[in-house]
Write an enzyme that holds these catalytic residues in place. Sequence first.
Site, PDB file in Angstrom:
ATOM      1  N   HIS A  87      -1.264   0.034   1.941  1.00 54.91           N
ATOM      2  CA  HIS A  87      -1.293   1.353   1.320  1.00 54.91           C
ATOM      3  C   HIS A  87      -1.944   2.294   2.336  1.00 54.91           C
ATOM      4  O   HIS A  87      -3.124   2.186   2.611  1.00 54.91           O
ATOM      5  CB  HIS A  87      -2.105   1.291   0.026  1.00 54.91           C
ATOM      6  CG  HIS A  87      -2.325   2.617  -0.630  1.00 54.91           C
ATOM      7  ND1 HIS A  87      -1.924   2.891  -1.917  1.00 54.91           N
ATOM      8  CD2 HIS A  87      -2.903   3.752  -0.175  1.00 54.91           C
ATOM      9  CE1 HIS A  87      -2.244   4.140  -2.210  1.00 54.91           C
ATOM     10  NE2 HIS A  87      -2.847   4.682  -1.175  1.00 54.91           N
ATOM     11  N   GLY A 128       7.603  -4.728 -16.696  1.00 51.55           N
ATOM     12  CA  GLY A 128       6.786  -5.932 -16.763  1.00 51.55           C
ATOM     13  C   GLY A 128       7.344  -7.092 -15.959  1.00 51.55           C
ATOM     14  O   GLY A 128       7.128  -8.250 -16.295  1.00 51.55           O
ATOM     15  N   GLY A 129       8.068  -6.769 -14.891  1.00 51.47           N
ATOM     16  CA  GLY A 129       8.567  -7.828 -14.019  1.00 51.47           C
ATOM     17  C   GLY A 129       9.810  -8.522 -14.561  1.00 51.47           C
ATOM     18  O   GLY A 129      10.392  -9.382 -13.905  1.00 51.47           O
ATOM     19  N   HIS A 158      -5.437  -2.584  -9.319  1.00 50.33           N
ATOM     20  CA  HIS A 158      -4.778  -1.388  -8.793  1.00 50.33           C
ATOM     21  C   HIS A 158      -5.741  -0.260  -8.486  1.00 50.33           C
ATOM     22  O   HIS A 158      -5.365   0.904  -8.432  1.00 50.33           O
ATOM     23  CB  HIS A 158      -3.679  -0.896  -9.741  1.00 50.33           C
ATOM     24  CG  HIS A 158      -2.619  -1.922  -9.940  1.00 50.33           C
ATOM     25  ND1 HIS A 158      -1.716  -2.248  -8.970  1.00 50.33           N
ATOM     26  CD2 HIS A 158      -2.360  -2.740 -10.983  1.00 50.33           C
ATOM     27  CE1 HIS A 158      -0.938  -3.212  -9.406  1.00 50.33           C
ATOM     28  NE2 HIS A 158      -1.312  -3.535 -10.627  1.00 50.33           N
ATOM     29  N   ARG A 175      -4.631  16.891  -4.952  1.00 47.85           N
ATOM     30  CA  ARG A 175      -6.050  17.172  -5.196  1.00 47.85           C
ATOM     31  C   ARG A 175      -6.856  16.568  -4.058  1.00 47.85           C
ATOM     32  O   ARG A 175      -6.315  15.843  -3.216  1.00 47.85           O
ATOM     33  CB  ARG A 175      -6.480  16.507  -6.503  1.00 47.85           C
ATOM     34  CG  ARG A 175      -6.174  15.014  -6.492  1.00 47.85           C
ATOM     35  CD  ARG A 175      -6.624  14.298  -7.738  1.00 47.85           C
ATOM     36  NE  ARG A 175      -5.798  13.129  -7.995  1.00 47.85           N
ATOM     37  CZ  ARG A 175      -5.954  11.942  -7.448  1.00 47.85           C
ATOM     38  NH1 ARG A 175      -6.921  11.736  -6.594  1.00 47.85           N
ATOM     39  NH2 ARG A 175      -5.146  10.940  -7.724  1.00 47.85           N
ATOM     40  N   LYS A 215       8.310  11.563 -10.395  1.00 50.26           N
ATOM     41  CA  LYS A 215       8.671  10.681  -9.280  1.00 50.26           C
ATOM     42  C   LYS A 215      10.068  10.929  -8.728  1.00 50.26           C
ATOM     43  O   LYS A 215      10.239  11.016  -7.517  1.00 50.26           O
ATOM     44  CB  LYS A 215       8.522   9.221  -9.696  1.00 50.26           C
ATOM     45  CG  LYS A 215       7.081   8.759  -9.630  1.00 50.26           C
ATOM     46  CD  LYS A 215       6.972   7.331  -9.142  1.00 50.26           C
ATOM     47  CE  LYS A 215       5.530   7.091  -8.696  1.00 50.26           C
ATOM     48  NZ  LYS A 215       5.248   5.707  -8.377  1.00 50.26           N
TER      49      LYS A 215
END
Length: 668
Positions: free
Chosen positions: A213, A169-170, A240, A297, A121
């Site tokens: 998205h 985890g927020g 998700h 891909r 990332k």
Amino acid sequence: HSYLRSLSLLGQGRIEKVLVANRGEIACRVMRTAKKMGVRSVAVYSDADRHSICICIYGASHQSYLSMEKVMEVAKRSGSHAVHPGYGFLSENTEFAEACKQEGIIFIGPPSSAIRDMGIKSTSKYIMSAAGVPIIEGYHGEDQSDEKLQAEAVRIGYPVMIKAVRGGGGKGMRIAHTAEDFHEQLESARREARKSFNDDVMLVEKFVEDPRHVEVQVFGDQHGNAVYLFERDCSVQRRHQKIIEEAPGPGISKEVRRKLGEAAVRAAKAVNYVGAGTVEFIMDAQHNFFFMEMNTRLQVEHPVSEMITGTDLVEWQLRVAAGERLPLLQEEIELMGHSFEARIYAEDPNNDFLPGAGPLLHLSTPLADECTRIETGVREGDEVSAHYDPMIAKLVVWGEDRSAALRKLRYCLRQYNIVGLNTNIDFLLSLSGHPEFEAGNVTTSFIPQHYEQLFPKPSPPSRATLCQAALGLLLRERASTQTFRDQSNDPFSPFASSNGRRVNILYSMNMMLQLGETSESKPPSIAQRKQPVSGEVETEGQTSFLHCSVNGVKSRPKLVILDNTVHLFSMEGSAEVSIPVPKFLAGVSTGAQGGAVAPMTGTIEKVLVKAGDTVQMGDSLMVMNAMKMEHIIRAPKAGIIKKVFFKDGSQANRHAALVEFEEAAEEE
Ligand SMILES: *[C@@H]1O[C@H](CO)[C@@H](O)[C@H](O)[C@H]1NC(C)=O
């Protein structure tokens, strides 16, 4: 014309035989194009798949598709010139791409360097930023003074997210909407981070509220060319995972579309991309977009891009891998109409989308045509395996515009009828019929935001539905009694019937029907949901008539009767009604009497109770492992356990009774 070109180029050149290192619908999809182009395909399969449509050979476990060595061995032994990895499994594995290169086998995908660059990332964001692709603004610096952080927040622009670098985890994460709440939120995030991670280093990032998205299909060749095939909107997700995708993105202007496409092409060119790729962005309400990641891909949802551009992306992949130039230049790629893809899953939307497995006892689908594609790897009679993703099929439709495509989608969903396992088809219908979805107002929060409307309280079936069910059962009963066969096995033979009957005389009967499945573990209140139905049956000689006076109902449900359950498919969606099995006929194995049953096929990891234990309703009985997830099986009622039918490590089929309860004194 283009067909001949493909034969000569691929035939002479490099790819005459391709190994498809995948399964299910994607293996079928790739092979279809290979066949069209005169390229032979070699399939591989795992033991779990040995009966599926896509014959694929070898291996023992579900790890088979991931085993590089095995795939390479088959590729070499079969004399394949290329390997198509599909998606998932080996598709983004740099080692595999390298291994192919070393063996002189073409890997149908990007160069391993591109997979590597995009796989990390921080690296990918850095490369994108340098290439002029918009990324989420942020501050990741060392100066942690209040003044510096606040100045960065102003530079980035509110709202911002203040996040602990160590966070997860927020925890240690706060949103500041204005300069006024920045300090308070910063202090609060620091306090929590110190407590949770013993570290209060913060980063500040632009916060995108209820984003969309949006992703762009790109394609590159070995000659340095790259094009975009417009965007897809995949905002509507659960766990998700995408459920419905569409192309182009609803409400996106030509101007924004071009900017998206050009940014995606810059991203592809920055890593010398070759083949099919997807550049993912998050988009805010003003249609500003920011790079998230690149998937190196072909994607599950590639068909919607094919539908709006009239292309075959697998054909493009094969051509590009064989060294050809891209089949079309950017200005030759035209956007036509609108396309939706709905993913049909074996899952229970009413039970937090719990994945399912089981047999496809009945499967009928809409007819495939120019505008309707059904991408699947299963047929009626197949099992949906607990080893893999529970996707049954992708339903892809095209229409001249968005509303035509949406109408078509809903029409086809109603014709997708499955019996044998829970599916999300009814949920897809309520999702695609939601007014905000119709308006194209979609964000990644769509399902939680509209939860109440998407999951309406179950309403009793309409009178028309009940009458159709009764009619179905009666007709079947007549058919079975008239042939006098196998009476002992037929619950509707005169000897197994729980209703009285007469012969050669007019009679009427009352039928008890129960909504839902009989064998599902349900709270004891199920008895209250039994609905009496009065259907008047007249028998005259050899003919029976069912009198149901329901006015003004035009719909004609389709019926599938299996055992004592009628499955109805109508404009209302699907419904199940069944004849309640009387106690004296119900064996323990049905689980109908309140004993816990397996919600899906899987492995019993751990049994937590034994015979003689007293449990309360909701107590944990067993831990089950299915679809790569753990599920706790809970007691459907309070009582004393009489028998436990499974041990640690044993396999339980869907609906298998897991425990039996002692008969409680107050039950009749
Ligand atoms: C889109 O949906 C959201 C969430 O329900 C709502 O608040 C908003 O008003 C809608 N936007 C439009 C333009 O209708």
